[in-house]
Write an enzyme that holds these catalytic residues in place. Sequence first.
Site, mmCIF file in Angstrom:
data_model
loop_
_atom_site.group_PDB
_atom_site.id
_atom_site.type_symbol
_atom_site.label_atom_id
_atom_site.label_comp_id
_atom_site.label_asym_id
_atom_site.label_seq_id
_atom_site.Cartn_x
_atom_site.Cartn_y
_atom_site.Cartn_z
ATOM 1 C CE LYS A 72 34.179 -146.264 3.188
ATOM 2 N NZ LYS A 72 33.094 -147.197 3.494
ATOM 3 C CG ASP A 89 28.961 -148.426 -0.544
ATOM 4 O OD1 ASP A 89 30.129 -148.161 -0.875
ATOM 5 O OD2 ASP A 89 28.597 -148.532 0.636
ATOM 6 C CD GLN A 122 31.650 -148.470 6.673
ATOM 7 O OE1 GLN A 122 31.780 -147.528 5.912
ATOM 8 N NE2 GLN A 122 32.290 -149.619 6.477
#
Length: 309
Positions: free
Chosen positions: A54, A124, A98
């Site tokens: 990422k 997200d 995460q």
Amino acid sequence: MAARILDGTAAAQAIRAELAPRVRAFTERAGRTPRLGIVLAGHDPGSEIYVRNKLKTAGEAGIVAELVRIPEEAPVEEVLAAVAALNARRDADGILVQSPLPEAMGADAETRVLDAIDPAKDVDGFTPANVGRLVQNRPGLVACTPAGIMELLSREQVAIQGARAVVIGRSDIVGKPMALLLLHRHATVTICHSRTRDLPAVARTADILVAAIGRPGFVTPEFVKPGAVVVDVGINSVSDEALVRRLLPPDSPRLAAFAKRGSLTVGDVHPSVSEVAGALTPVPGGVGPLTIAMLLANTVAAAEARLRA
Ligand code: NAD
């Protein structure tokens, strides 16, 4: 005849190319580049790889990605403090924590963290506010993997309206948002899970079959209606040689890679499905690259929306 391959790598490249002028325009107008804050707690090996990818991909797209590391043994309050700091920062457009969080942070840690993220920065798409917006088909930030699959289906001109879609898997991050996105595009959607009775028969009704299960090679030809579009979301690392040999044809070039590395990434869909399906996403090179491309797209969209606000 072998199924048409739906090339996620190419679609992801196209998405990133389309983002480039938007990143330039934002940077000119805002006087700074879009910025993504990634919070990584602990040292889960999979998470380390995902986060590295990422950071690299964001950098290549002209997005500044900043990593905030939290020690494995820290309490969840440290993650919450990192989120609060990113919420408050005017130059932070996106926030991603995460998953998974270290177990010691407690069973409710993920929920507490999601509740703390500013929905306008939730790239997200996992916060209750953005999930609610998705349920109501209102604009918002949508979970990257299902959003990427919709992009791929659309770019590959797969007809969705009126189609029968079956999603295997009901997770909050893939299965449920996937089903909602297909529903909003007027598919007739069925969600299946580990307690679904006669799963192959239900799956065989699908014109579009999405497998998000986390079990290598689970979806075999008996699950697939001839000509169906099959989307393989699974990313499974397999190190059992007998299983690898069951999953790959004896002449597969991937067997050499397995012999060298001792493990192989495979999807939830057995390769023999290629003989029945009309179109199929490969693993690797299918859904995976789209997920990161959509993370960048969400970050740019969040930055643009914050500039307008
Ligand atoms: P999860 O474990 O949260 O959910 C799995 C789902 O599969 C559950 O809803 C469960 O009911 C269902 N399931 C499990 N066993 C089943 C069975 N025997 N029959 C029918 N259904 C069954 O997993 P997830 O987070 O949704 O991820 C699913 C897979 O997708 C994993 O392999 C994961 O690594 C992969 N994934 C890939 C990407 C990507 O970018 N390509 C992103 C997220 C997840």
